[in-house]
Structures are given as structure tokens and as C-alpha cells.
Design a protein around this motif. Sequence first.
Motif, PDB file in Angstrom:
ATOM      1  N   LYS A  32       0.798  -1.229   0.130  1.00  0.00           N
ATOM      2  CA  LYS A  32      -0.145  -0.008   0.103  1.00  0.00           C
ATOM      3  C   LYS A  32       0.933   1.300   0.162  1.00  0.00           C
ATOM      4  O   LYS A  32       0.352   2.409  -0.334  1.00  0.00           O
ATOM      5  N   MET A  33       2.183   0.983   0.246  1.00  0.00           N
ATOM      6  CA  MET A  33       2.784   2.337   0.394  1.00  0.00           C
ATOM      7  C   MET A  33       3.345   2.911  -0.889  1.00  0.00           C
ATOM      8  O   MET A  33       3.509   2.447  -2.145  1.00  0.00           O
ATOM      9  N   HIS A  41       9.685   4.745   5.681  1.00  0.00           N
ATOM     10  CA  HIS A  41       9.536   3.643   6.323  1.00  0.00           C
ATOM     11  C   HIS A  41      10.937   3.016   6.692  1.00  0.00           C
ATOM     12  O   HIS A  41      11.231   2.670   7.750  1.00  0.00           O
ATOM     13  N   CYS A  42      11.697   2.947   5.440  1.00  0.00           N
ATOM     14  CA  CYS A  42      13.137   2.186   5.683  1.00  0.00           C
ATOM     15  C   CYS A  42      13.767   3.244   6.508  1.00  0.00           C
ATOM     16  O   CYS A  42      14.688   2.989   7.406  1.00  0.00           O
ATOM     17  N   ASN A  43      13.742   4.507   6.757  1.00  0.00           N
ATOM     18  CA  ASN A  43      14.582   5.365   7.548  1.00  0.00           C
ATOM     19  C   ASN A  43      14.115   5.039   9.218  1.00  0.00           C
ATOM     20  O   ASN A  43      14.973   5.444   9.909  1.00  0.00           O
ATOM     21  N   VAL A  44      13.336   4.543   9.438  1.00  0.00           N
ATOM     22  CA  VAL A  44      12.624   4.340  10.805  1.00  0.00           C
ATOM     23  C   VAL A  44      13.600   3.123  11.320  1.00  0.00           C
ATOM     24  O   VAL A  44      14.262   3.257  12.580  1.00  0.00           O
ATOM     25  N   SER A  45      14.338   2.202  10.688  1.00  0.00           N
ATOM     26  CA  SER A  45      15.405   1.454  11.342  1.00  0.00           C
ATOM     27  C   SER A  45      16.425   2.127  11.681  1.00  0.00           C
ATOM     28  O   SER A  45      16.859   1.672  12.701  1.00  0.00           O
ATOM     29  N   TYR A  46      16.874   3.440  11.068  1.00  0.00           N
ATOM     30  CA  TYR A  46      18.193   3.870  11.397  1.00  0.00           C
ATOM     31  C   TYR A  46      17.520   4.679  12.458  1.00  0.00           C
ATOM     32  O   TYR A  46      18.557   5.134  13.458  1.00  0.00           O
ATOM     33  N   GLU A  47      16.406   5.494  12.349  1.00  0.00           N
ATOM     34  CA  GLU A  47      15.952   6.240  13.525  1.00  0.00           C
ATOM     35  C   GLU A  47      15.968   5.686  14.844  1.00  0.00           C
ATOM     36  O   GLU A  47      16.511   6.173  15.894  1.00  0.00           O
ATOM     37  N   LEU A  48      15.851   4.434  14.923  1.00  0.00           N
ATOM     38  CA  LEU A  48      15.725   3.458  16.162  1.00  0.00           C
ATOM     39  C   LEU A  48      17.179   3.492  16.715  1.00  0.00           C
ATOM     40  O   LEU A  48      17.422   3.406  18.044  1.00  0.00           O
ATOM     41  N   ILE A  49      18.114   3.591  15.958  1.00  0.00           N
ATOM     42  CA  ILE A  49      19.594   3.597  16.321  1.00  0.00           C
ATOM     43  C   ILE A  49      20.017   4.876  16.698  1.00  0.00           C
ATOM     44  O   ILE A  49      20.954   5.126  17.727  1.00  0.00           O
ATOM     45  N   TYR A  50      19.962   5.836  15.612  1.00  0.00           N
ATOM     46  CA  TYR A  50      20.645   7.155  15.840  1.00  0.00           C
ATOM     47  C   TYR A  50      19.774   8.315  16.470  1.00  0.00           C
ATOM     48  O   TYR A  50      20.344   9.269  16.773  1.00  0.00           O
ATOM     49  N   ASP A  51      18.485   8.221  16.433  1.00  0.00           N
ATOM     50  CA  ASP A  51      17.880   9.210  16.711  1.00  0.00           C
ATOM     51  C   ASP A  51      16.976   8.822  17.903  1.00  0.00           C
ATOM     52  O   ASP A  51      16.184   7.703  17.942  1.00  0.00           O
ATOM     53  N   PHE A  89       6.531   2.037  12.117  1.00  0.00           N
ATOM     54  CA  PHE A  89       6.908   2.061  10.791  1.00  0.00           C
ATOM     55  C   PHE A  89       5.941   2.233   9.517  1.00  0.00           C
ATOM     56  O   PHE A  89       5.981   2.253   8.423  1.00  0.00           O
ATOM     57  N   ILE A  90       4.515   2.317  10.305  1.00  0.00           N
ATOM     58  CA  ILE A  90       3.403   2.478   9.361  1.00  0.00           C
ATOM     59  C   ILE A  90       3.454   4.025   8.931  1.00  0.00           C
ATOM     60  O   ILE A  90       3.493   4.846   9.789  1.00  0.00           O
ATOM     61  N   MET A  91       3.568   4.348   7.579  1.00  0.00           N
ATOM     62  CA  MET A  91       3.589   5.663   7.132  1.00  0.00           C
ATOM     63  C   MET A  91       2.245   6.219   6.602  1.00  0.00           C
ATOM     64  O   MET A  91       1.782   5.238   5.784  1.00  0.00           O
ATOM     65  N   LYS A  92       1.960   7.438   6.965  1.00  0.00           N
ATOM     66  CA  LYS A  92       0.572   7.929   6.704  1.00  0.00           C
ATOM     67  C   LYS A  92       0.831   9.315   5.990  1.00  0.00           C
ATOM     68  O   LYS A  92       1.712  10.037   6.385  1.00  0.00           O
ATOM     69  N   GLY A  93       0.169   9.654   4.906  1.00  0.00           N
ATOM     70  CA  GLY A  93       0.406  10.835   4.438  1.00  0.00           C
ATOM     71  C   GLY A  93       1.448  11.039   3.430  1.00  0.00           C
ATOM     72  O   GLY A  93       2.227   9.969   3.396  1.00  0.00           O
ATOM     73  N   ASP A  94       1.659  12.033   2.667  1.00  0.00           N
ATOM     74  CA  ASP A  94       2.872  12.044   1.763  1.00  0.00           C
ATOM     75  C   ASP A  94       4.036  12.727   2.507  1.00  0.00           C
ATOM     76  O   ASP A  94       4.078  13.314   3.561  1.00  0.00           O
ATOM     77  N   ASP A  98      12.614  13.473  -1.744  1.00  0.00           N
ATOM     78  CA  ASP A  98      14.063  13.805  -1.912  1.00  0.00           C
ATOM     79  C   ASP A  98      14.529  13.839  -0.575  1.00  0.00           C
ATOM     80  O   ASP A  98      15.582  13.296  -0.341  1.00  0.00           O
ATOM     81  N   ALA A  99      14.023  14.322   0.250  1.00  0.00           N
ATOM     82  CA  ALA A  99      14.439  14.530   1.939  1.00  0.00           C
ATOM     83  C   ALA A  99      14.599  13.090   2.284  1.00  0.00           C
ATOM     84  O   ALA A  99      15.590  12.775   2.868  1.00  0.00           O
ATOM     85  N   GLU A 100      13.768  12.219   2.012  1.00  0.00           N
ATOM     86  CA  GLU A 100      13.528  10.861   2.570  1.00  0.00           C
ATOM     87  C   GLU A 100      14.717  10.161   2.052  1.00  0.00           C
ATOM     88  O   GLU A 100      15.402   9.163   2.719  1.00  0.00           O
TER      89      GLU A 100
END
Length: 152
Positions: A32-33, A41-51, A89-94, A98-100
Motif C-alpha cells: 500500500k505504500m 518507512h526504511c528510515n525508521v530502522s535507522y532512527e531507532l539507532i541514531y535518533d 513503521f506505518i507511514m501515513k500521508g505524503d 528527496d528529503a527521505e
Amino acid sequence: MALPNIFTKSVADEIIERINALTPSTQGKWGKMSVDQMLAHCNVSYELIYDNIHPKPNFLMKFILKTFVKKVVTNEVPYKQNSSTAPQFIMKGDKDFDAERKRLIGYITKTQQLGESHFDGKESHSFGALNKTEWSNMFYKHLNHHLTQFGV
């Protein structure tokens, strides 16, 4: 069969090339993404480590994650299409494509440069201490799953 080692420059570069092949109009083959949501969504894996922006699981949830989910996430068996995911990890909205994309490439580069010795035995947000192979499998498997989903 061992998964490619995401800590090696050649594998990280190959993943980054695949990310750079995406466009804002790239369509997924399943799920659905949108492509911008997938990158976020893929950034979340790294946010959990670095942020420090996601709440840590409580004792019971961490026990469940370590007991039932850790092996699925860190082994070499590919994810099934349309698998369920954790709420953060569930993403909603636009999202800003480029930033992601830039953020994801930055995280992959940072992770590769820190290297497997930095991650060997490092505590995971959800699964406890992981060895370098588990970290690499988790990173690579997740990225490969979603890049395949979007045909790159």
C-alpha cells in the motif's frame, strides 16, 4: 546462504545505487505504500539507532519481540510480500521524496562507515544485543525487500 554484508562499501554502494534509481513516480509491485512512504518507512530502522524519537518497548513487549520477532528480522529468509509491520513503521500521508531519500542514503553511509565492529554486540532498540551478522542481515534484508517491491 549468507546475505550480502551491508557494512562493506561495495554492498552499501549497490543499495544506494538502487535507491537513486527510484523516482517520485516509481510504483510498487505490491503493498500500500507510495515510494516516498517506503523511503520514510526504511528510515525508521535507522532512527531507532541514531535518533531518540521512538519510545522503547516495555519489558513485556521487548520479551515478545526478542522471543518471536527477532529471528524473523535477523535471519537470512526473505520477508514475505505484504507482511505486517510494527506501528512506528506505518507511514501515513505524503512524505518529501528527496528529503527521505537523502536521509536514507546518509544513514546507510554512516552505518557502513561505522562498520561491523561498531555494531557487533550493540543493543538493538527492540531485540537486545545483536551480533554483526544479525545487524547486517536486518539492515540488508529490509532494504532489499522494499527496493525489490519498487522494482529496483
